[in-house]
Design a protein around this motif. Structure first.
Motif, PDB file in Angstrom:
ATOM      1  N   LEU A 373       0.807  -1.221   0.000  1.00 10.02           N
ATOM      2  CA  LEU A 373       0.000   0.000   0.000  1.00 10.02           C
ATOM      3  C   LEU A 373       0.842   1.274   0.000  1.00 10.02           C
ATOM      4  CD1 LEU A 373      -2.779  -0.889   2.628  1.00 10.02           C
ATOM      5  CD2 LEU A 373      -2.757  -1.308   0.165  1.00 10.02           C
ATOM      6  N   LEU A 374       2.168   1.142   0.050  1.00  5.98           N
ATOM      7  CA  LEU A 374       3.011   2.329   0.217  1.00  5.98           C
ATOM      8  C   LEU A 374       2.868   3.318  -0.932  1.00  5.98           C
ATOM      9  CD1 LEU A 374       5.140   3.874   1.767  1.00  5.98           C
ATOM     10  CD2 LEU A 374       6.905   2.543   0.586  1.00  5.98           C
ATOM     11  N   ASP A 375       3.004   2.845  -2.173  1.00  2.00           N
ATOM     12  CA  ASP A 375       2.911   3.770  -3.309  1.00  2.00           C
ATOM     13  C   ASP A 375       1.529   4.403  -3.408  1.00  2.00           C
ATOM     14  OD1 ASP A 375       1.812   1.307  -3.906  1.00  2.00           O
ATOM     15  OD2 ASP A 375       2.265   1.431  -6.047  1.00  2.00           O
ATOM     16  N   LEU A 450       5.630  -0.136   9.155  1.00  2.00           N
ATOM     17  CA  LEU A 450       6.837  -0.327   8.356  1.00  2.00           C
ATOM     18  C   LEU A 450       7.395   0.962   7.777  1.00  2.00           C
ATOM     19  CD1 LEU A 450       5.881  -3.546   6.337  1.00  2.00           C
ATOM     20  CD2 LEU A 450       7.423  -3.392   8.290  1.00  2.00           C
ATOM     21  N   HIS A 451       6.519   1.915   7.467  1.00  6.21           N
ATOM     22  CA  HIS A 451       6.950   3.082   6.691  1.00  6.21           C
ATOM     23  C   HIS A 451       6.527   4.403   7.339  1.00  6.21           C
ATOM     24  CE1 HIS A 451       7.912   0.192   3.578  1.00  6.21           C
ATOM     25  NE2 HIS A 451       6.666  -0.250   3.614  1.00  6.21           N
ATOM     26  N   ASP A 453       8.316   6.728   8.653  1.00  6.16           N
ATOM     27  CA  ASP A 453       9.175   7.843   8.253  1.00  6.16           C
ATOM     28  C   ASP A 453       8.725   8.439   6.912  1.00  6.16           C
ATOM     29  OD1 ASP A 453      11.791   9.383   8.674  1.00  6.16           O
ATOM     30  OD2 ASP A 453      12.036   8.568   6.662  1.00  6.16           O
ATOM     31  N   LYS A 454       8.467   7.578   5.921  1.00  3.27           N
ATOM     32  CA  LYS A 454       8.037   8.056   4.598  1.00  3.27           C
ATOM     33  C   LYS A 454       6.657   8.698   4.662  1.00  3.27           C
ATOM     34  CE  LYS A 454      10.791   4.711   2.009  1.00  3.27           C
ATOM     35  NZ  LYS A 454      10.775   3.574   1.071  1.00  3.27           N
ATOM     36  N   LEU A 455       5.777   8.136   5.457  1.00  3.56           N
ATOM     37  CA  LEU A 455       4.431   8.699   5.584  1.00  3.56           C
ATOM     38  C   LEU A 455       4.483  10.075   6.256  1.00  3.56           C
ATOM     39  CD1 LEU A 455       2.432   5.537   6.725  1.00  3.56           C
ATOM     40  CD2 LEU A 455       2.538   6.507   4.438  1.00  3.56           C
ATOM     41  N   LEU A 456       5.338  10.227   7.245  1.00  2.00           N
ATOM     42  CA  LEU A 456       5.432  11.500   7.963  1.00  2.00           C
ATOM     43  C   LEU A 456       5.946  12.625   7.073  1.00  2.00           C
ATOM     44  CD1 LEU A 456       6.884  10.251  11.361  1.00  2.00           C
ATOM     45  CD2 LEU A 456       4.726  11.470  11.072  1.00  2.00           C
ATOM     46  N   ARG A 457       6.679  12.292   6.036  1.00  2.00           N
ATOM     47  CA  ARG A 457       7.268  13.308   5.165  1.00  2.00           C
ATOM     48  C   ARG A 457       6.422  13.576   3.918  1.00  2.00           C
ATOM     49  NH1 ARG A 457      12.472  14.216   6.981  1.00  2.00           N
ATOM     50  NH2 ARG A 457      13.314  12.579   8.345  1.00  2.00           N
ATOM     51  N   SER A 458       5.307  12.884   3.783  1.00  2.00           N
ATOM     52  CA  SER A 458       4.427  13.061   2.621  1.00  2.00           C
ATOM     53  C   SER A 458       3.091  13.628   3.077  1.00  2.00           C
ATOM     54  CB  SER A 458       4.212  11.704   1.927  1.00  2.00           C
ATOM     55  OG  SER A 458       3.099  11.735   1.077  1.00  2.00           O
ATOM     56  N   ARG A 459       2.578  14.593   2.327  1.00  2.00           N
ATOM     57  CA  ARG A 459       1.312  15.210   2.729  1.00  2.00           C
ATOM     58  C   ARG A 459       0.164  14.197   2.701  1.00  2.00           C
ATOM     59  NH1 ARG A 459       0.072  20.350   3.449  1.00  2.00           N
ATOM     60  NH2 ARG A 459       2.070  20.978   2.554  1.00  2.00           N
ATOM     61  N   SER A 460       0.064  13.434   1.623  1.00  2.00           N
ATOM     62  CA  SER A 460      -1.013  12.436   1.543  1.00  2.00           C
ATOM     63  C   SER A 460      -0.751  11.283   2.505  1.00  2.00           C
ATOM     64  CB  SER A 460      -1.142  11.915   0.104  1.00  2.00           C
ATOM     65  OG  SER A 460       0.097  11.406  -0.360  1.00  2.00           O
ATOM     66  N   GLY A 461       0.522  10.862   2.631  1.00  2.00           N
ATOM     67  CA  GLY A 461       0.843   9.782   3.553  1.00  2.00           C
ATOM     68  C   GLY A 461       0.589  10.170   4.995  1.00  2.00           C
ATOM     69  N   ALA A 462       0.850  11.445   5.338  1.00  2.00           N
ATOM     70  CA  ALA A 462       0.623  11.920   6.706  1.00  2.00           C
ATOM     71  C   ALA A 462      -0.857  11.856   7.068  1.00  2.00           C
ATOM     72  CB  ALA A 462       1.127  13.362   6.825  1.00  2.00           C
ATOM     73  N   GLU A 476       2.323  -0.433  18.416  1.00  2.00           N
ATOM     74  CA  GLU A 476       3.243  -0.631  17.300  1.00  2.00           C
ATOM     75  C   GLU A 476       3.356   0.627  16.444  1.00  2.00           C
ATOM     76  OE1 GLU A 476       0.793  -2.639  18.069  1.00  2.00           O
ATOM     77  OE2 GLU A 476       1.801  -4.485  18.740  1.00  2.00           O
ATOM     78  N   ILE A 477       2.213   1.267  16.160  1.00  2.00           N
ATOM     79  CA  ILE A 477       2.231   2.492  15.347  1.00  2.00           C
ATOM     80  C   ILE A 477       2.937   3.616  16.102  1.00  2.00           C
ATOM     81  CG2 ILE A 477       0.813   4.269  14.254  1.00  2.00           C
ATOM     82  CD1 ILE A 477      -1.282   2.165  13.689  1.00  2.00           C
ATOM     83  N   ALA A 478       2.613   3.778  17.387  1.00  2.00           N
ATOM     84  CA  ALA A 478       3.235   4.835  18.192  1.00  2.00           C
ATOM     85  C   ALA A 478       4.756   4.658  18.236  1.00  2.00           C
ATOM     86  CB  ALA A 478       2.656   4.833  19.599  1.00  2.00           C
ATOM     87  N   THR A 479       5.193   3.422  18.426  1.00  2.00           N
ATOM     88  CA  THR A 479       6.630   3.144  18.475  1.00  2.00           C
ATOM     89  C   THR A 479       7.296   3.464  17.141  1.00  2.00           C
ATOM     90  OG1 THR A 479       6.255   1.381  20.090  1.00  2.00           O
ATOM     91  CG2 THR A 479       8.356   1.356  18.893  1.00  2.00           C
ATOM     92  N   ALA A 480       6.639   3.093  16.024  1.00  2.00           N
ATOM     93  CA  ALA A 480       7.207   3.356  14.697  1.00  2.00           C
ATOM     94  C   ALA A 480       7.341   4.850  14.438  1.00  2.00           C
ATOM     95  CB  ALA A 480       6.326   2.708  13.630  1.00  2.00           C
ATOM     96  N   VAL A 481       6.343   5.629  14.832  1.00  2.00           N
ATOM     97  CA  VAL A 481       6.374   7.084  14.637  1.00  2.00           C
ATOM     98  C   VAL A 481       7.498   7.703  15.463  1.00  2.00           C
ATOM     99  CG1 VAL A 481       5.102   9.240  15.005  1.00  2.00           C
ATOM    100  CG2 VAL A 481       3.931   7.247  14.033  1.00  2.00           C
ATOM    101  N   LEU A 482       7.625   7.291  16.692  1.00  2.00           N
ATOM    102  CA  LEU A 482       8.653   7.860  17.573  1.00  2.00           C
ATOM    103  C   LEU A 482      10.057   7.455  17.123  1.00  2.00           C
ATOM    104  CD1 LEU A 482       6.883   7.313  21.016  1.00  2.00           C
ATOM    105  CD2 LEU A 482       7.061   9.427  19.687  1.00  2.00           C
ATOM    106  N   GLU A 483      10.196   6.235  16.598  1.00  2.00           N
ATOM    107  CA  GLU A 483      11.498   5.815  16.065  1.00  2.00           C
ATOM    108  C   GLU A 483      11.865   6.649  14.838  1.00  2.00           C
ATOM    109  OE1 GLU A 483      13.798   3.758  17.193  1.00  2.00           O
ATOM    110  OE2 GLU A 483      12.577   3.457  18.993  1.00  2.00           O
ATOM    111  N   ALA A 484      10.862   6.997  14.045  1.00  2.00           N
ATOM    112  CA  ALA A 484      11.112   7.859  12.882  1.00  2.00           C
ATOM    113  C   ALA A 484      11.567   9.246  13.317  1.00  2.00           C
ATOM    114  CB  ALA A 484       9.853   7.961  12.022  1.00  2.00           C
ATOM    115  N   CYS A 485      11.069   9.701  14.481  1.00  2.00           N
ATOM    116  CA  CYS A 485      11.434  11.030  14.986  1.00  2.00           C
ATOM    117  C   CYS A 485      12.890  11.081  15.435  1.00  2.00           C
ATOM    118  CB  CYS A 485      10.535  11.416  16.156  1.00  2.00           C
ATOM    119  SG  CYS A 485       8.814  11.707  15.690  1.00  2.00           S
ATOM    120  N   VAL A 486      13.424   9.956  15.862  1.00  2.00           N
ATOM    121  CA  VAL A 486      14.825   9.926  16.304  1.00  2.00           C
ATOM    122  C   VAL A 486      15.678   9.195  15.277  1.00  2.00           C
ATOM    123  CG1 VAL A 486      14.292  10.052  18.748  1.00  2.00           C
ATOM    124  CG2 VAL A 486      14.409   7.812  17.653  1.00  2.00           C
ATOM    125  N   GLY A 487      15.248   9.225  14.021  1.00  2.00           N
ATOM    126  CA  GLY A 487      15.943   8.508  12.946  1.00  2.00           C
ATOM    127  C   GLY A 487      17.321   9.060  12.685  1.00  2.00           C
TER     128      GLY A 487
END
Length: 611
Positions: A373-375, A450-451, A453-462, A476-487
């Motif tokens: 679903l990423l693209d 899984l993605h 970081d990419k979703l946070l940087r895209s307007r539609s993905g966000a 799981e989602i909260a952890t993924a978002v926070l890991e992206a913040c300290v990427g």
């Protein structure tokens, strides 16, 4: 001198009653008397037949010149010399030669390679001595008309001449198997203002008579608003053109799709259902343009359950590419939105996008897991499908969908049956949405995990990330978002951290504010605010090192559950915050302190409330 009953003369001789004509036999031997092969005999016979045609010698010579003219190795001088010789042969004979199947290419080449003056001379001859409408119907001659349209686009005098000669022929050419190609290129190439008078012919003879006053591209709806008493006869005329187009399979032509979309915009739901049943099997051909997609969406809105299944069958295998298309996606959204049989939608539509495309299996590294679903989530068009399923309230939907989309995706379409308005979909819209969302729940959560970081940087993905969190909050989602913040953004100077990203910081701020609003009513499930604070407590001043990060901290300080701890930590570093306010500026040196000002204001308000 007489003749007896048996056909004999009195002298005893006989003769036939009827003389037989014996045609001249084609040559069967070469100059040496040797028998010709079967292929050579055919060639000789063909040349013999062609020699009896009009301008036979001219055609033979001009074809030899054409063979030289089309070479890509020709210099400019050679092309000019060949064109000069060719024009001497064609002058005064262009129309007759253009009608011949093997000589039409010569006229086409003359239009393509000729100078501006030579092109104009040919076009003038075609318009004055010939009939462009008739040429447009001939299988080979119509290519000449196509060249004329293509190469006279920038010459106002020439295209006005062509438009003038085409008047009165459009309604017939538009539904002609060959002429339709000419109409398509004509409307696509010439300015809309120039072809406005020709387009009027598609609405009936009563509109074609008064074309001199038309200054802009006309539409069926605009014409009917001016002459409402002509609605019945106009719709009947347009419907006849559409039905002829269906017989000739003109579904892929843009002008035909435009006329069809104008018809469904003014026709009644019953009329749309009636003609829609004839085209739903060809839905995939309509999705190349926005008007065509509107037609498919209208057929889905007012069609029967059987019609909707036929649309889904027609689109089988094209769901992903259609969702990523700038126009086709709206038809997919509509068919998913109104079809009651959610099991069928899942198996035929959603199933195609919930698996990884075959072309990506070999390209991607097996080490990194990629969500199918990423693209789609990163696409401005495809992401609307998930937003349509995730968002239930009208207010939020109006934020995510533009006016055009809202107009097509209106709720509860109805049709007249026995004088009453009856919904074309029996199931409650909310029920349909929830059933379809259940099929997508696990893949959407996996996408965000899984993605992030990419979703946070895209307007539609966000938008997808935010709505998935609101619908299916999980650790799981909260952890993924926070890991992206300290990427690992610090290792690449070109990549901003999520707190400084123009899209990412807004997502974090809104997710925090969403939870602050929910906490005033009820708080269920995992808390993103608590997870965020636990992750960054003791290092909040680092987030405040950017103006955008200060906005995130302002939102965090407004949440009652962590308000005290956040304010206490930031107040310890208030002096450093004030220094950041003084030094805050963008790349051009312009001061940017809105985030710092908001944060300091929030800290000041907290201090007053404490007193």
């Amino acid at each position: 001198m007489g003749m007896d009953k048996k056909g004999k003369s009195p002298g005893g001789g006989s003769f036939s009653k009827k003389r037989k004509f014996e045609p001249k036999k084609p040559k069967t031997t070469d100059d040496a008397g040797k028998e010709l092969s079967a292929s050579n005999k055919k060639r000789v016979l063909k040349q013999e037949r062609q020699s009896h045609r009009k301008h036979a010698d001219v055609v033979v010579e001009s074809k030899e010149l054409w063979n030289k003219l089309r070479l890509k190795t020709n210099t400019k001088e050679q092309t000019q010399e060949l064109m000069a010789r060719l024009m001497e042969l064609l002058r005064g004979k262009v129309n007759e030669i253009a009608m011949q199947h093997d000589a039409s290419r010569v006229v086409q080449a003359a239009i393509q390679f000729g100078s501006k003056e030579q092109k104009k001379e040919i076009i003038v001859e075609l318009c004055n001595d010939g009939n462009l409408g008739e040429l447009s119907k001939v299988q080979y001659a119509h290519f000449v008309v196509l060249k004329v349209i293509k190469y006279c686009e920038r010459d106002e005098e020439c295209y006005k001449m062509v438009v003038k000669k085409m008047k009165g022929t459009i309604s017939k050419l538009a539904v002609h198997a060959v002429g339709a190609r000419v109409v398509e290129l004509l409307f696509a190439t010439f300015p809309a203002k120039a072809t406005a008078s020709l387009k009027q012919e598609l609405y009936g003879p009563h509109f074609a008579l008064f074309t001199d006053t038309v200054e802009v591209a006309p539409t069926l709806q605009a014409n009917l608003e001016q002459v409402p008493n002509k609605k019945a006869v106009t719709l009947e005329f347009v419907l006849s053109l559409l039905n002829k187009g269906i017989e000739k399979s003109l579904f892929g032509f843009a002008y035909y799709q435009q006329l069809f979309s104008e018809y469904v915009a003014v026709a009644s739901p019953s009329e749309i259902r009636s003609i829609g049943s004839s085209v739903v099997d060809h839905s995939i051909h309509f999705l190349s343009t926005r008007p065509g997609s509107i037609v498919v969406a209208a057929c889905a809105s007012y069609g029967t359950p059987k019609d909707r299944k036929r649309i889904i069958k027609s689109l089988k295998g094209y769901t992903r590419s259609s969702l990523l298309h700038r126009d086709a996606y709206i038809a997919i959204l509509r068919i998913v939105d109104v079809t009651d049989d959610t099991v069928s939608v899942h198996k035929s539509v959603l199933a195609e996008i919930l698996v990884t495309p075959d072309d990506k299996d070999d390209d991607e590294d097996d080490v990194e897991e990629i969500s199918p679903l990423l693209d789609l989530a990163l696409s401005d068009t495809a992401s609307k499908l998930f937003l349509m399923l995730l968002v239930s309230d009208e207010e939020t939907r109006h934020k995510y969908f533009d006016p055009f989309e809202l107009k097509v995706l209106f709720e509860n379409p109805t049709i007249k049956e026995n004088g009453e308005d009856v919904p074309t979909s029996k199931k409650n819209p909310g029920t349909r949405r929830r059933e379809l969302l259940q099929y997508c729940r696990a893949p959407l959560v996996e996408l965000c995990t899984l993605h992030a970081d990419k979703l946070l940087r895209s307007r539609s993905g966000a938008r997808i990330l935010r709505e998935v969190w609101k619908s299916f909050p999980s650790d799981e989602i909260a952890t993924a978002v926070l890991e992206a913040c300290v990427g690992e953004s610090g290792k690449d100077s070109k990549t901003l951290s999520i707190f400084e990203d123009p899209v990412g910081h807004l997502v974090l701020k809104n997710m925090i504010l969403d939870e602050s609003v929910e906490s005033e009513t009820k708080q269920t499930g995992p808390s993103f605010v608590s997870a965020f604070h636990d992750k960054f407590k003791g290092n909040l001043i680092q987030i405040a090192s950017s103006n955008r990060g200060a906005f995130v901290l302002t939102a965090l300080s407004k949440n009652a559950s962590v308000h005290g701890d956040v304010v206490k930590e930031l107040n310890k570093n208030k002096a450093e915050l004030k220094k950041l306010v003084q030094g805050g500026q963008d790349e051009k040196g312009k001061k940017i302190t809105a985030g710092y000002d908001a944060l300091l204001l929030e800290l000041g308000a907290a201090k007053k409330n404490k007193k």
